[in-house]
Design a protein around this motif. Sequence first.
Motif, PDB file in Angstrom:
ATOM      1  N   TYR A  26       0.835  -1.198   0.000  1.00 57.68           N
ATOM      2  CA  TYR A  26       0.000   0.000   0.000  1.00 57.68           C
ATOM      3  C   TYR A  26       0.877   1.259   0.000  1.00 57.68           C
ATOM      4  CZ  TYR A  26      -3.944   2.962   1.111  1.00 57.68           C
ATOM      5  OH  TYR A  26      -4.912   3.929   1.067  1.00 57.68           O
ATOM      6  N   MET A  28       3.988   1.465  -1.068  1.00 59.98           N
ATOM      7  CA  MET A  28       4.631   1.552  -2.389  1.00 59.98           C
ATOM      8  C   MET A  28       3.645   2.095  -3.424  1.00 59.98           C
ATOM      9  SD  MET A  28       7.732   0.481  -2.080  1.00 59.98           S
ATOM     10  CE  MET A  28       8.328  -0.064  -3.641  1.00 59.98           C
ATOM     11  N   SER A  29       2.414   1.641  -3.282  1.00 60.38           N
ATOM     12  CA  SER A  29       1.383   2.071  -4.215  1.00 60.38           C
ATOM     13  C   SER A  29       1.189   3.586  -4.134  1.00 60.38           C
ATOM     14  CB  SER A  29       0.096   1.341  -3.861  1.00 60.38           C
ATOM     15  OG  SER A  29      -0.900   1.692  -4.738  1.00 60.38           O
ATOM     16  N   ARG A  30       1.177   4.087  -2.896  1.00 64.66           N
ATOM     17  CA  ARG A  30       1.026   5.532  -2.713  1.00 64.66           C
ATOM     18  C   ARG A  30       2.223   6.276  -3.304  1.00 64.66           C
ATOM     19  NH1 ARG A  30      -3.172   6.768   0.928  1.00 64.66           N
ATOM     20  NH2 ARG A  30      -2.753   8.919   0.385  1.00 64.66           N
ATOM     21  N   VAL A  32       4.078   5.241  -5.795  1.00 63.35           N
ATOM     22  CA  VAL A  32       3.942   5.211  -7.264  1.00 63.35           C
ATOM     23  C   VAL A  32       2.957   6.298  -7.712  1.00 63.35           C
ATOM     24  CG1 VAL A  32       3.065   3.848  -9.199  1.00 63.35           C
ATOM     25  CG2 VAL A  32       4.568   2.792  -7.532  1.00 63.35           C
ATOM     26  N   SER A  33       1.828   6.358  -7.007  1.00 58.84           N
ATOM     27  CA  SER A  33       0.813   7.365  -7.375  1.00 58.84           C
ATOM     28  C   SER A  33       1.375   8.779  -7.237  1.00 58.84           C
ATOM     29  CB  SER A  33      -0.418   7.228  -6.486  1.00 58.84           C
ATOM     30  OG  SER A  33      -0.967   5.967  -6.653  1.00 58.84           O
ATOM     31  N   ARG A  40       3.161  14.136 -13.860  1.00 58.04           N
ATOM     32  CA  ARG A  40       2.129  14.889 -14.584  1.00 58.04           C
ATOM     33  C   ARG A  40       2.287  16.386 -14.332  1.00 58.04           C
ATOM     34  NH1 ARG A  40      -1.306  10.466 -13.749  1.00 58.04           N
ATOM     35  NH2 ARG A  40      -1.999  11.218 -11.735  1.00 58.04           N
ATOM     36  N   GLU A  44       3.051  19.369 -16.899  1.00 61.00           N
ATOM     37  CA  GLU A  44       2.236  20.593 -16.978  1.00 61.00           C
ATOM     38  C   GLU A  44       3.123  21.818 -16.935  1.00 61.00           C
ATOM     39  OE1 GLU A  44      -0.738  20.815 -13.983  1.00 61.00           O
ATOM     40  OE2 GLU A  44      -2.076  19.403 -14.979  1.00 61.00           O
TER      41      GLU A  44
ATOM     42  N   ARG B  57      -8.283   4.393 -15.772  1.00 59.77           N
ATOM     43  CA  ARG B  57      -7.950   5.812 -15.908  1.00 59.77           C
ATOM     44  C   ARG B  57      -7.243   6.006 -17.246  1.00 59.77           C
ATOM     45  NH1 ARG B  57      -3.144   7.814 -14.347  1.00 59.77           N
ATOM     46  NH2 ARG B  57      -2.768   6.053 -12.958  1.00 59.77           N
ATOM     47  N   ASP B  59      -4.836   8.010 -19.441  1.00 62.47           N
ATOM     48  CA  ASP B  59      -3.754   8.979 -19.306  1.00 62.47           C
ATOM     49  C   ASP B  59      -3.728   9.786 -20.606  1.00 62.47           C
ATOM     50  OD1 ASP B  59      -1.616  10.293 -18.371  1.00 62.47           O
ATOM     51  OD2 ASP B  59      -0.186   8.636 -18.515  1.00 62.47           O
ATOM     52  N   ASP B 185      -8.302  17.662 -15.162  1.00 57.38           N
ATOM     53  CA  ASP B 185      -7.315  18.132 -16.150  1.00 57.38           C
ATOM     54  C   ASP B 185      -7.955  18.309 -17.520  1.00 57.38           C
ATOM     55  OD1 ASP B 185      -5.352  18.091 -14.270  1.00 57.38           O
ATOM     56  OD2 ASP B 185      -4.614  16.104 -14.802  1.00 57.38           O
ATOM     57  N   ASN B 243      -8.362   5.406  -3.348  1.00 58.43           N
ATOM     58  CA  ASN B 243      -6.957   5.489  -3.752  1.00 58.43           C
ATOM     59  C   ASN B 243      -6.607   4.289  -4.617  1.00 58.43           C
ATOM     60  OD1 ASN B 243      -6.449   7.830  -2.115  1.00 58.43           O
ATOM     61  ND2 ASN B 243      -6.507   6.448  -0.355  1.00 58.43           N
ATOM     62  N   GLU B 244      -5.896   4.581  -5.670  1.00 59.39           N
ATOM     63  CA  GLU B 244      -5.544   3.487  -6.578  1.00 59.39           C
ATOM     64  C   GLU B 244      -4.492   2.585  -5.943  1.00 59.39           C
ATOM     65  OE1 GLU B 244      -3.292   2.020 -10.296  1.00 59.39           O
ATOM     66  OE2 GLU B 244      -2.831   4.052  -9.624  1.00 59.39           O
ATOM     67  N   LEU B 245      -4.629   1.268  -6.124  1.00 54.86           N
ATOM     68  CA  LEU B 245      -3.639   0.319  -5.624  1.00 54.86           C
ATOM     69  C   LEU B 245      -2.766  -0.083  -6.813  1.00 54.86           C
ATOM     70  CD1 LEU B 245      -6.134  -1.813  -3.507  1.00 54.86           C
ATOM     71  CD2 LEU B 245      -4.633   0.004  -2.690  1.00 54.86           C
ATOM     72  N   ALA B 246      -1.600   0.561  -6.866  1.00 50.05           N
ATOM     73  CA  ALA B 246      -0.764   0.405  -8.066  1.00 50.05           C
ATOM     74  C   ALA B 246      -0.329  -1.039  -8.271  1.00 50.05           C
ATOM     75  CB  ALA B 246       0.450   1.316  -7.964  1.00 50.05           C
ATOM     76  N   ARG B 249      -2.392  -3.318 -10.680  1.00 44.94           N
ATOM     77  CA  ARG B 249      -2.617  -2.910 -12.072  1.00 44.94           C
ATOM     78  C   ARG B 249      -2.624  -4.117 -13.006  1.00 44.94           C
ATOM     79  NH1 ARG B 249       0.946   2.629 -12.776  1.00 44.94           N
ATOM     80  NH2 ARG B 249      -0.346   3.854 -11.371  1.00 44.94           N
TER      81      ARG B 249
END
Lengths: 84, 633
Positions: A26, A28-30, A32-33, A40, A44, B57, B59, B185, B243-246, B249
């Motif tokens: 979890y 690690m997932s955060r 990555v996000s 991004r 921008e 999602r 991109d 976005d 929250n996404e759980l990477a 995937r």
Amino acid sequence: MGVAAAIFLIVVLFVFREIQHNRELYRMSRLVSAAEAQRRQSQELLRLELVREARIVAEFQTQRYSNSFSPPLLADFALSVQRR
Amino acid sequence: MTALRASPGNGRFARVAILAWLTFAGLAAVEWRLIKLQVLRHEELEEKAEEYRFTTRADQSWRGQIQDRNGIPLALTMPVKDVYTDLAVWTNRVGVLAHVVGPLLGMDSRRLEQYVNQRVGGRTQATAKDKPGVLLLKQGISPGEWLSIQGALNGETFGLNTNRLPSRKRRLLRTFRRWTLFAVDDQRRYLPYDSSLAQVLGFVGTGTNGHLLQGKWGLEAYLDDILSGRNGLCASSQDAAGNELAFCRSTDLAAADGARVVLTIDLPLQRIVEQALARALSCWKPSNASCVVIRPATGEILAMATAPAFCPQQPGGSPAATWRNRVISDRNEVGSVFKVITLATALDRGVVNLDQPIFCENGRWVYKRTSLRDDDHHYGILSVRECLVKSSNIGFAKIGLMVGTNGLYDSIIKFGFNQPTGLPLPYETAGFIRPPADWSAISITRLAIGHELAVSQMELAMAYAAIANDGRLLRPMLVRQVDHSDGTLWARYEPRMVRAVVQPETARQVRQVMREVVEQGTGKLAALPGNSAAGKTGTAQKSDGHRYLPGRLYCSFVGMLPADRPELVIAVAVDEPANAGYGGTVAAPVFREIAEQAVALYNIPQDKNPGLLPAPFPIRRRNSDPGMVALGQ
């Protein structure tokens, strides 16, 4: 009794290990996000910087040709068959 | 008596039995529930869980840049944010939230309150960008603006007393801060030069193909696929908080940004052309004016403009007629500029030579019972050369007859007329020239002078470019190079010869006569002080399809410079000038203005002594508008 306690302890250990493993995933997932959000955001910023630069160049070009009959500066581009 | 009294052992057994039965019943109920959830409703509930857990999602890829030949960006994509609100948080608190949100978004609080009330009450229709349960409040704000809004929102108390807030109220405050305003976005196309190159670049609109932006007009539409790139896709799971759980995937496809397109357009020259057309527009009040500048050695289009232009960022603000790139989309009877094609054909076939005398019937010739005039001129015998210099209709009608029907038609087709030039632009029209089988007895005398046909300005410019290029017809180039988003080369376009249309010596002879047109003939107003130029004027009456319309003229000039070895071909058209006029008086000065500045821009050396040249006497500069040349009184 001792065997039962040992089995119980092993099970508890496995459960804790699984919980720990999931927490790590979890986390690690955060990460990555967050990294993707950062990427991004930097994209921008890069786009905004490009727009800012383009705006400056446009301003320069506009001023360069605002006086219609003043001879323009030489362009960077030159015809290949140009004779001097 | 003793037997009837219950023993303490019996009572304990009964209690244990009851407890056991209750436990059993409880467990049985739990079991039944589990069986119901996990066996009987298994598929339905699994589907529901997956639906919530599974998230995809897109991109979004960034739309590629369009640059001029020097790398100056002409169209680029900037990130913006669309600000939404979740309507659920507004329930019973519209007044309070409108008071907070209004100033943050620069909106009037009362109007915002009304707007939200209407949406909450379902009295207004959702816009295309609205999603169920959410409302779009502001579109296209910059990321910086959004950051400051977010900062202000995080410090906002929404009328709650934050001292010793109970946990329920703390949760409410968090919900307000999270969902009262949130951003999605978006992208916006930014054109640093506003309406410059408007008809060539075109414009974009909201995407209906999965991309945020989609080309709707011009190059943006034609090259939409390569400019759009490919969106990325991420399919994954999310936790209860969203929250996404990477690590879950199942698909993780990175976005590929759109390609960068480098045009052959030279922006400084483009600006010169646009300013010259703008002045022509204010001076002659035509319905429109257009110009294309070509480099004949390569077929590259250095400038292409139509005036009046429109603002591609707000295309709806201008009439759709201004969106037309008239250089490629309009075809007209062009008149005398076409005589150059007839002359080149006749010389190339050896039918005439430049000094051959032609009797021009003293200005009026009846052929097959139809009269042809040389306007107010009464020319007697003119050489072929003089026929072009003085633009004699009768002379060229006779040259056309000498060439013959098939000869003239074949040559016209060889010059590239009647077929699109193949530019990467939508709505390019091909010329319209009837096949000889459909010609009348006098058609050949009319086609030879640029009537009974309709050609686009692009076709005409390319035909002149062929003459400038020693008879070699090239394919016009608008895109020079396409690069991947990482800067590596995708494709580079090289000049492509279509065919040789006339011999080099023929082309040289035609250029020589066209030089005389500029120096002594109808194109004097195109003459440059220090540089030689060659060209031909054209004035054609417009028709409504049935008859010619008096006073509605299509004036054009196509020229090249330097005359002996042309570097540039410039085609100018002024459509329906209000003050009437001729190609030589309306379009030729525009050519001169562009050519003069192009000479300085490209450092084209002087090749004639300005002192020897007669000044184009009818020209004077107006004091009020020093930039525009105008005819003398």
